[in-house]
Design an enzyme around this catalytic site. Structure first.
Site, PDB file in Angstrom:
ATOM      1  N   ALA A 274       0.815  -1.209   0.000  1.00 14.66           N
ATOM      2  CA  ALA A 274       0.000   0.000   0.000  1.00 14.66           C
ATOM      3  C   ALA A 274       0.850   1.260   0.000  1.00 14.66           C
ATOM      4  O   ALA A 274       0.467   2.273  -0.581  1.00 14.66           O
ATOM      5  CB  ALA A 274      -0.955  -0.002   1.194  1.00 14.66           C
ATOM      6  N   THR A 275       2.008   1.218   0.634  1.00 17.70           N
ATOM      7  CA  THR A 275       2.857   2.412   0.655  1.00 17.70           C
ATOM      8  C   THR A 275       3.212   2.825  -0.771  1.00 17.70           C
ATOM      9  O   THR A 275       3.110   4.004  -1.139  1.00 17.70           O
ATOM     10  CB  THR A 275       4.133   2.155   1.486  1.00 17.70           C
ATOM     11  OG1 THR A 275       3.736   1.834   2.822  1.00 17.70           O
ATOM     12  CG2 THR A 275       5.047   3.361   1.491  1.00 17.70           C
TER      13      THR A 275
ATOM     14  N   ASN B 299      -6.165   3.358  11.086  1.00 20.35           N
ATOM     15  CA  ASN B 299      -5.459   2.194  11.612  1.00 20.35           C
ATOM     16  C   ASN B 299      -5.268   2.230  13.122  1.00 20.35           C
ATOM     17  O   ASN B 299      -5.175   1.193  13.754  1.00 20.35           O
ATOM     18  CB  ASN B 299      -4.095   2.051  10.916  1.00 20.35           C
ATOM     19  CG  ASN B 299      -3.346   3.358  10.815  1.00 20.35           C
ATOM     20  OD1 ASN B 299      -3.884   4.366  10.340  1.00 20.35           O
ATOM     21  ND2 ASN B 299      -2.112   3.370  11.252  1.00 20.35           N
TER      22      ASN B 299
ATOM     23  N   GLN C 217      -7.155  -0.627   5.935  1.00 22.06           N
ATOM     24  CA  GLN C 217      -7.675  -1.196   7.180  1.00 22.06           C
ATOM     25  C   GLN C 217      -9.145  -1.556   7.089  1.00 22.06           C
ATOM     26  O   GLN C 217      -9.630  -2.428   7.813  1.00 22.06           O
ATOM     27  CB  GLN C 217      -7.481  -0.220   8.344  1.00 22.06           C
ATOM     28  CG  GLN C 217      -6.044  -0.039   8.775  1.00 22.06           C
ATOM     29  CD  GLN C 217      -5.428  -1.285   9.395  1.00 22.06           C
ATOM     30  OE1 GLN C 217      -6.119  -2.213   9.821  1.00 22.06           O
ATOM     31  NE2 GLN C 217      -4.111  -1.315   9.446  1.00 22.06           N
TER      32      GLN C 217
ATOM     33  N   SER D 187      -3.646  -3.313   0.697  1.00 22.53           N
ATOM     34  CA  SER D 187      -2.456  -4.066   1.075  1.00 22.53           C
ATOM     35  C   SER D 187      -2.837  -5.499   1.392  1.00 22.53           C
ATOM     36  O   SER D 187      -3.873  -5.743   2.021  1.00 22.53           O
ATOM     37  CB  SER D 187      -1.817  -3.420   2.307  1.00 22.53           C
ATOM     38  OG  SER D 187      -0.686  -4.158   2.708  1.00 22.53           O
TER      39      SER D 187
ATOM     40  N   HIS E 146      -1.047  -7.749   3.316  1.00 22.47           N
ATOM     41  CA  HIS E 146      -0.679  -8.301   4.631  1.00 22.47           C
ATOM     42  C   HIS E 146      -1.567  -7.810   5.780  1.00 22.47           C
ATOM     43  O   HIS E 146      -1.389  -8.219   6.919  1.00 22.47           O
ATOM     44  CB  HIS E 146       0.819  -8.076   4.931  1.00 22.47           C
ATOM     45  CG  HIS E 146       1.192  -6.688   5.346  1.00 22.47           C
ATOM     46  ND1 HIS E 146       1.429  -6.347   6.657  1.00 22.47           N
ATOM     47  CD2 HIS E 146       1.398  -5.565   4.628  1.00 22.47           C
ATOM     48  CE1 HIS E 146       1.771  -5.072   6.734  1.00 22.47           C
ATOM     49  NE2 HIS E 146       1.757  -4.573   5.513  1.00 22.47           N
TER      50      HIS E 146
ATOM     51  N   CYS F 189       4.144   1.468  12.075  1.00 20.73           N
ATOM     52  CA  CYS F 189       4.934   2.248  11.136  1.00 20.73           C
ATOM     53  C   CYS F 189       5.603   3.425  11.808  1.00 20.73           C
ATOM     54  O   CYS F 189       6.596   3.928  11.336  1.00 20.73           O
ATOM     55  CB  CYS F 189       4.041   2.756  10.019  1.00 20.73           C
ATOM     56  SG  CYS F 189       2.775   1.575   9.618  1.00 20.73           S
TER      57      CYS F 189
HETATM   58  C1  LIG Z   1      -0.365  -0.810   6.805  1.00 21.68           C
HETATM   59  C2  LIG Z   1      -0.992   0.403   6.230  1.00 21.68           C
HETATM   60  C3  LIG Z   1      -0.452   1.025   5.101  1.00 21.68           C
HETATM   61  C4  LIG Z   1       0.827   0.554   4.450  1.00 21.68           C
HETATM   62  O1  LIG Z   1       0.687  -0.692   3.843  1.00 21.68           O
HETATM   63  P1  LIG Z   1       1.976  -1.521   3.377  1.00 21.68           P
HETATM   64  O2  LIG Z   1       1.411  -2.557   2.464  1.00 21.68           O
HETATM   65  O3  LIG Z   1       2.564  -2.096   4.632  1.00 21.68           O
HETATM   66  O4  LIG Z   1       2.903  -0.594   2.683  1.00 21.68           O
HETATM   67  C5  LIG Z   1      -1.109   2.129   4.596  1.00 21.68           C
HETATM   68  N1  LIG Z   1      -2.239   2.594   5.156  1.00 21.68           N
HETATM   69  C6  LIG Z   1      -2.788   2.022   6.240  1.00 21.68           C
HETATM   70  C7  LIG Z   1      -4.039   2.580   6.818  1.00 21.68           C
HETATM   71  C8  LIG Z   1      -2.172   0.920   6.821  1.00 21.68           C
HETATM   72  O5  LIG Z   1      -2.720   0.376   7.909  1.00 21.68           O
END
Ligand SMILES: *Cc1c(COP(=O)(O)O)cnc(C)c1O
Length: 386
Positions: free
Chosen positions: A71-72, A151, A179, A199, A201, A325
């Site tokens: 997601a990043t 999150n 989320q 994302s 994971h 994060c």
């Molecule tokens: C975990 C998260 C991200 C980042 O996702 P990654 O796949 O780890 O880069 C972005 N936004 C929210 C709200 C998250 O919880």
């Protein structure tokens, strides 16, 4: 007994997801871009199916899904790619103080490149003020970026209403649904979103894979790519595809869409049980909205007790003192300060996030461990349940 209550940081890979991935490491190892032989065609076919499956899960069409490394990266592509398309004529983004760091840090970078960013504040529940949003628009505003579910505190913003306003002002609507997906319904048309990062994971898929939804019509989203190379993903994201990861993400999304409703009911019951168990007889309180909230999250504040010390007393209970994060940085959570907590209240807070494999036994056991830890830090608290 280890208890994992940090599902908003990451989730274990579901066994069914792993099973869907495994053949693509070995037997079906082909590169989907190899269009001259059977191994390549196999892999391309698998990716095609995974793309349709994921698209179905969010109510999109397959050509609207771009796979990324997470997601990043998807967020970076959405924000920077849109900024470059509109530059220099339109240079204004509206976002919110409580967004994920991937959004906030990218906006900060864009500010250094001449983009102007308005960071809307939120109320004590974590919700933005709709009038303030309307007042923030300028003729140059090209994008509004507001996450569906937060999150850290789990607050859910009225994205459809925000998207309608955004479109009225002629801008694009981006919403981080990382989320929210798998916990509440996430369909692109119901939400009115044009750009949506996801994302794997966070939904029982593997780390290192994600996706960006980009609307094809009304409005048609065009972005400047941020990673150049072989022209994969419609030229928007070059680089050989992470085939096992993508297979896993699609399977994970499919399971979520099938089971999120029953799972959400179960999680809400467990969360509410845990929250009342931990809070009873203490001065603890819930941070943020208790009505517009993800079913699995509980962000709690125990005034006068540093959560850092509390968490050190419960090493086999996996909790978070902020978001994973940002917990490397020793600053109070930007989300908690945005909803009005002072620094010491923010340091006295921690997040519990439950998930698919949480059991009622864990709730009782983990809840007692937290109460014991609170009592050790502050003997004045009622100990009847510790
Ligand atoms: C975990 C998260 C991200 C980042 O996702 P990654 O796949 O780890 O880069 C972005 N936004 C929210 C709200 C998250 O919880």
């Amino acid at each position: 007994m280890n208890i994992y209550w940090d599902y908003n940081a990451t989730t274990p890979v579901d066994e069914r997801v792993l099973a869907a991935m495994l053949p693509f490491f070995t037997t079906h190892f082909g590169n989907p871009s190899s269009n001259t032989h059977i191994k390549g065609w196999d892999a391309a076919e698998a990716i095609k199916n995974a793309r349709s499956l994921l698209a179905d899960c969010i109510g999109a069409s397959p050509s609207e899904v771009i796979f990324t490394s997470g997601a990043t990266e998807a967020i970076n592509l959405g924000l920077k790619g849109a900024a470059e398309i509109f530059a220099p004529q339109r240079n204004h983004i509206i976002t919110v103080q409580t967004e994920h760091k991937a959004v906030l840090d990218t906006c900060l970078y864009l500010e250094s490149r001449g983009i102007e960013v308005t960071y809307l504040s939120v109320d004590s529940e974590g919700l933005i003020d709709i009038e303030a949003l309307k007042n923030a628009f300028r003729p140059e505003t090209f994008l509004v970026c507001v996450m569906l579910a937060n999150n850290e505190i789990g607050v859910i913003q009225p994205i459809k209403e925000i998207a309608d306003i955004t479109h009225h002002y002629g801008a694009w609507m981006m919403s981080d649904c990382v989320q929210a997906f798998g916990k509440v319904p996430v369909k692109v048309d119901t939400l009115g979103v044009d750009i949506m990062p996801l994302s794997a994971h966070k939904i029982y898929g593997p780390k290192g894979v994600g996706a960006l939804y980009l609307r094809r019509r009304n409005p048609r989203i065009r972005l400047i790519p941020q990673i150049h190379g072989g022209g994969h993903e419609n030229g928007l994201r070059s680089g050989s595809l992470n085939v096992p990861g993508i297979m896993g993400m699609a399977k994970a999304a499919e399971i979520c869409v099938e089971s999120f409703y029953t799972e959400a009911i179960k999680l809400k019951q467990l969360r509410d049980l845990l929250e009342s168990f931990i809070l009873e007889g203490t001065q603890g309180k819930v941070n943020g909205s208790t009505t517009n909230r993800l079913p699995n999250v509980s962000n709690l504040c125990f005034p006068g007790i540093k959560s850092e010390y509390l968490l050190m007393r419960t090493p086999h209970l996996c909790l978070s003192s902020g978001s994973a994060c940002t917990s490397a940085l020793n600053t109070p959570s930007h989300v908690l300060t945005a909803i009005g907590l002072n620094d010491s209240e923010a340091y006295a807070s921690f997040r519990i996030s439950l998930g698919r494999f949480t059991t009622e036994n864990e709730i009782i056991e983990g809840g007692s461990r937290i109460r014991k830890a609170i009592l050790s830090e502050n003997p004045a608290f009622n100990d009847s349940k510790a």
